[in-house]
Design an enzyme around this catalytic site. Sequence first.
Site, PDB file in Angstrom:
ATOM      1  NE  ARG A   5     -16.836  20.179 -28.695  1.00 28.63           N
ATOM      2  CZ  ARG A   5     -17.320  19.415 -29.252  1.00 28.63           C
ATOM      3  NH1 ARG A   5     -18.458  18.947 -29.256  1.00 28.63           N
ATOM      4  NH2 ARG A   5     -16.532  19.220 -30.385  1.00 28.63           N
ATOM      5  CB  CYS A   6     -18.118  27.828 -31.131  1.00 31.27           C
ATOM      6  SG  CYS A   6     -17.870  29.160 -32.553  1.00 31.27           S
ATOM      7  CB  SER A   7     -13.135  30.514 -30.149  1.00 31.77           C
ATOM      8  OG  SER A   7     -12.848  30.323 -31.693  1.00 31.77           O
TER       9      SER A   7
END
Length: 115
Positions: free
Chosen positions: A10-12
């Site tokens: 979920r973390c770019s």
Amino acid sequence: MSVMIYHNNRCSTSRAVLDIIREAGIEPIINDYMKTPPSHEEMLALLLAMDMSPRQLLRTKERVYLSLNLDDEKKTDREIIDAMLAHPELIERPIVVTEKGIKVCRPKTRVLELL
């Protein structure tokens, strides 16, 4: 070269670091630490290898950070580690492990030092 990434999809930044590793021709071991957080001993070993305190690895912009009073400077290292393991979203990411070292890869280009 063996590479492991403590990854949060979920973390770019974590996704970008994973892409950089793959673009280098390496398929890393992916540790989805949100589903399977490191053990207390593993967390201590990571912190020691990175020469970081638990507070330095703590994400302070997560909601749970304030709800657990982690901004209280009196919290012990043990309390901070316990909070990170119970709420893995508090662990700064991504952490990349190679034979060249272990680093939190922020900014994402920091991973190049390990490849």
